[in-house]
Motif scaffolding. Structure first.
Motif, PDB file in Angstrom:
ATOM      1  N   GLY A 156       0.812  -1.199   0.000  1.00 47.06           N
ATOM      2  CA  GLY A 156       0.000   0.000   0.000  1.00 47.06           C
ATOM      3  C   GLY A 156       0.850   1.255   0.000  1.00 47.06           C
ATOM      4  N   LYS A 157       0.248   2.367  -0.387  1.00 43.60           N
ATOM      5  CA  LYS A 157       0.975   3.637  -0.479  1.00 43.60           C
ATOM      6  C   LYS A 157       1.309   4.197   0.895  1.00 43.60           C
ATOM      7  CE  LYS A 157      -1.062   5.162  -4.877  1.00 43.60           C
ATOM      8  NZ  LYS A 157      -1.927   6.190  -5.522  1.00 43.60           N
ATOM      9  N   LYS A 176      -7.829  -1.350   2.792  1.00 46.55           N
ATOM     10  CA  LYS A 176      -7.316  -2.041   1.603  1.00 46.55           C
ATOM     11  C   LYS A 176      -7.827  -1.368   0.336  1.00 46.55           C
ATOM     12  CE  LYS A 176      -7.062  -6.589  -0.612  1.00 46.55           C
ATOM     13  NZ  LYS A 176      -7.438  -8.025  -0.517  1.00 46.55           N
ATOM     14  N   ASP A 179      -5.840   1.582  -0.611  1.00 44.78           N
ATOM     15  CA  ASP A 179      -4.430   1.296  -0.877  1.00 44.78           C
ATOM     16  C   ASP A 179      -3.520   1.624   0.304  1.00 44.78           C
ATOM     17  OD1 ASP A 179      -2.359   0.331  -2.402  1.00 44.78           O
ATOM     18  OD2 ASP A 179      -1.963   2.239  -3.413  1.00 44.78           O
TER      19      ASP A 179
END
Length: 349
Positions: A156-157, A176, A179
């Motif tokens: 994820g970011k 989720k 992200d």
């Protein structure tokens, strides 16, 4: 076979017993919803509760375990008005019987709800016998557990650490979706442990029990909260208020609804929110401790949201909803704005 609900004030309500042949103890609450019972009974905030449900046929609903908010049913008993003299084989009934959670059927749920609304949520026991003995609810519930650090979402970011007081699965699904990499840590984690994970932001999750049971950790929580962008939800909202010198009191009857009306203090817009709690933050010392009230309850004026004036902290008594709810945008846009400011660039959910 006849069973009964015995309240702490001595009042008794009778019905037909289904399930395990032993008493079941917990705080009595009620649920008047027409649906979403599977989310409600699996919500960690309801751990150990005895629930009086008013909607007919609620035990016959087919369950979708993808909608469960935890891995198991959290309640200690269910009370319904329906007559279950004909054996049931599907849905919630089967799930409760499999989990050894008793049902008191054919009970006067209207009278029970009226009593709880008047006298307040209180300890109770579901019993097969005529015993007048009441066992106190364990006052240590909600204290630190022994759960380990667990990276649930590895990609994820933004790296989000959830302080786990009893998080809902829907929160993970939402993170989720937007992200995020997510690590779950126990509610007794230290700031040093948090720092070692190098998170972008923290979420103090919802959960169950009296928020004052975490009083010994409040200084540690404050040290965490002033160091990272922070989002507090449900119990996490209450604990963060306490960590900054606020006050929390038990409500006579909690907010336990998927459509609890709240009003935005800035825009005066009203939203329907997801709530499940029996304690509320009080409007004492909030201004002195740097808090601004962002949301209030339409019905009783209780505090539903706080924003800190000096630190990137926003807390909400309500929860984000898996459904496309307008409150989701408000909650996560504020949080991701704080994340972006910490990183030196704007980030949008």
């Amino acid at each position: 076979m006849e069973g009964s609900l015995l309240l702490a004030n001595g009042e008794r309500f009778t019905g037909q017993w289904h399930g395990k042949n032993s008493d079941s103890f917990g705080e009595i609450i009620f649920y008047t919803g027409m649906g979403r019972i599977q989310e409600f009974i699996t919500d960690p905030a309801n751990k150990g509760k005895i629930v009086a449900a008013t909607f007919p046929g609620i035990v016959n609903v087919e369950l979708d375990k993808e909608q469960f908010e935890s891995d198991q049913i959290q309640i200690n008993g269910l009370i319904i008005q329906d007559d279950l003299s004909i054996p049931q084989n599907a849905g919630l009934y089967h799930e409760l019987m499999t989990a050894n959670i008793p049902i008191l059927a054919g009970a006067d749920t209207r009278a029970i709800v009226k009593k709880v609304k008047y006298a307040g949520e209180m300890p109770a026991v579901l019993t097969l016998g005529s015993s007048n003995q009441l066992f106190p609810i364990d006052q240590k519930e909600g204290r630190a557990d022994k759960k380990k650090v667990d990276m649930i979402l590895k990609e994820g970011k933004n790296h989000i650490v959830i302080i786990d007081f009893g998080y809902k699965k829907s929160l993970l699904k939402l993170l989720k979706k937007i992200d995020c990499k997510v690590t779950i840590v126990p509610n007794h984690a230290t700031k040093k442990q948090i720092d070692s994970l190098n998170p972008d932001g923290l979420i103090f999750s919802g959960g169950y029990g009296n928020p004052l049971l975490w009083e010994q950790y409040l200084n540690e929580y404050k040290h965490m909260a002033v160091s990272y962008p922070v989002l507090g939800l449900g119990l996490g909202h209450q604990i963060l208020a306490l960590s900054f010198g606020g006050n929390v009191e038990k409500m006579r009857t909690g907010h336990r609804s998927f459509k609890e009306p709240i009003i935005d203090s800035t825009t005066q817009k009203v939203y329907m929110s997801v709530q499940n709690h029996g304690y509320a933050v009080q409007d004492k010392q909030l201004n002195k401790n740097g808090w601004r009230i962002s949301f209030k309850n339409v019905h009783d004026g209780t505090i539903e949201g706080l924003v800190h004036e000096h630190y990137p902290i926003a807390t909400y008594q309500f929860h984000p909803d898996l459904y496309d709810h307008p409150l989701n945008s408000i909650v996560f846009q504020t949080f991701f704005h704080h994340l972006g400011e910490r990183k030196g660039a704007r980030v949008y959910a």
